[in-house]
Scaffold this active site. Structure first.
Site, short mmCIF file in Angstrom:
data_model
loop_
_atom_site.label_atom_id
_atom_site.label_comp_id
_atom_site.label_asym_id
_atom_site.label_seq_id
_atom_site.Cartn_x
_atom_site.Cartn_y
_atom_site.Cartn_z
N ASP A 33 -48.19 113.85 32.78
CA ASP A 33 -48.18 114.80 33.89
C ASP A 33 -48.02 116.24 33.40
O ASP A 33 -48.75 117.14 33.82
CB ASP A 33 -47.05 114.45 34.86
CG ASP A 33 -47.25 113.11 35.52
OD1 ASP A 33 -48.34 112.53 35.39
OD2 ASP A 33 -46.30 112.62 36.18
N ASP A 89 -49.39 106.60 28.84
CA ASP A 89 -48.94 107.69 27.97
C ASP A 89 -47.76 107.27 27.10
O ASP A 89 -47.71 107.57 25.91
CB ASP A 89 -48.61 108.96 28.78
CG ASP A 89 -47.67 108.72 29.94
OD1 ASP A 89 -47.46 107.56 30.34
OD2 ASP A 89 -47.14 109.72 30.48
#
Length: 222
Positions: A168, A35
């Site tokens: 997340d 990410d």
């Protein structure tokens, strides 16, 4: 979980909560540590949750009780100094949610969870999302999903010391029932994919190795 949290709130604060916010944990099918490199990931929420109940108070304090830790935090609005890691997550989420808005009222919070802590299921991101959504709602602050995710990321960066990406928090906030999704961290675009997992089980293996990202080599890898 919601019923238990509501009852616990009344037991601790002698009032009913104004807002109840709930956020799931997540697994990541593929795309770990991509990410913050602008890669692709495929996360999905699970049926384990963090539940937050919240109300305003008039005593100019932030009072937070964690059911799972069996600990109470009580802190003055004019002296918000966290002393424990979970305090940093809670207070950081409140402060980043409010941003430049003054906290004019104290708040009472109960945190209750079926999500195991420190097991790789993003309990910290679920906590950030659930607290921030509750704070935004109770103080009537309008943010879109990407702004909420960005502010939760700032909790990690500014308050915890983890230079995390957005995987997340994105998984906890954007997941849909009976879908997995691909998120492209180059442009934050999301593609939902319907999936039928009837008769299928995901197995998560707990290594029993305790890890804290803030004290690991996570930031060095970033």
């Amino acid at each position: 979980l919601i019923k238990q949290t509501r009852e616990l709130f009344y037991e601790k604060f002698s009032q009913t909560p104004e807002i109840i916010s709930i956020s799931p944990g997540r697994i990541n099918i593929i795309g770990e540590h991509v990410d913050y490199n602008g890669g692709l990931a495929m996360p999905v929420a699970i049926d384990k949750y963090i539940c937050v109940a919240i109300s305003k108070n008039n005593n100019k304090k932030i009072n937070v009780f964690s059911m799972n830790l069996n600990e109470m935090l009580s802190i003055d609005l004019n002296k918000i100094i966290p002393s424990k890691l979970w305090h940093k997550y809670v207070l950081g989420s409140i402060l980043e949610g409010l941003k430049d808005k003054n906290l004019e009222y104290g708040i009472n919070i109960i945190i209750n969870s079926t999500l195991p802590i420190g097991k790789g299921l993003s309990s910290s991101a679920a906590l950030e999302i659930s607290i921030m959504n509750a704070v935004l709602k109770i103080f009537n602050i309008k943010l879109n999903d990407n702004e909420i995710i960005k502010r939760c990321q700032l909790v990690d960066h500014q308050h915890i010391g983890i230079k995390s990406g957005r995987l997340d928090q994105s998984a906890c906030l954007l997941s849909k029932q009976e879908y997995i999704f691909i998120i492209d961290f180059q442009d934050l675009s999301v593609e939902y994919i319907p999936i039928d997992l009837a008769g299928v089980s995901w197995i998560l293996v707990d290594s029993m190795i305790k890890r804290e990202l803030a004290t690991s080599k996570y930031n060095k890898r970033v």
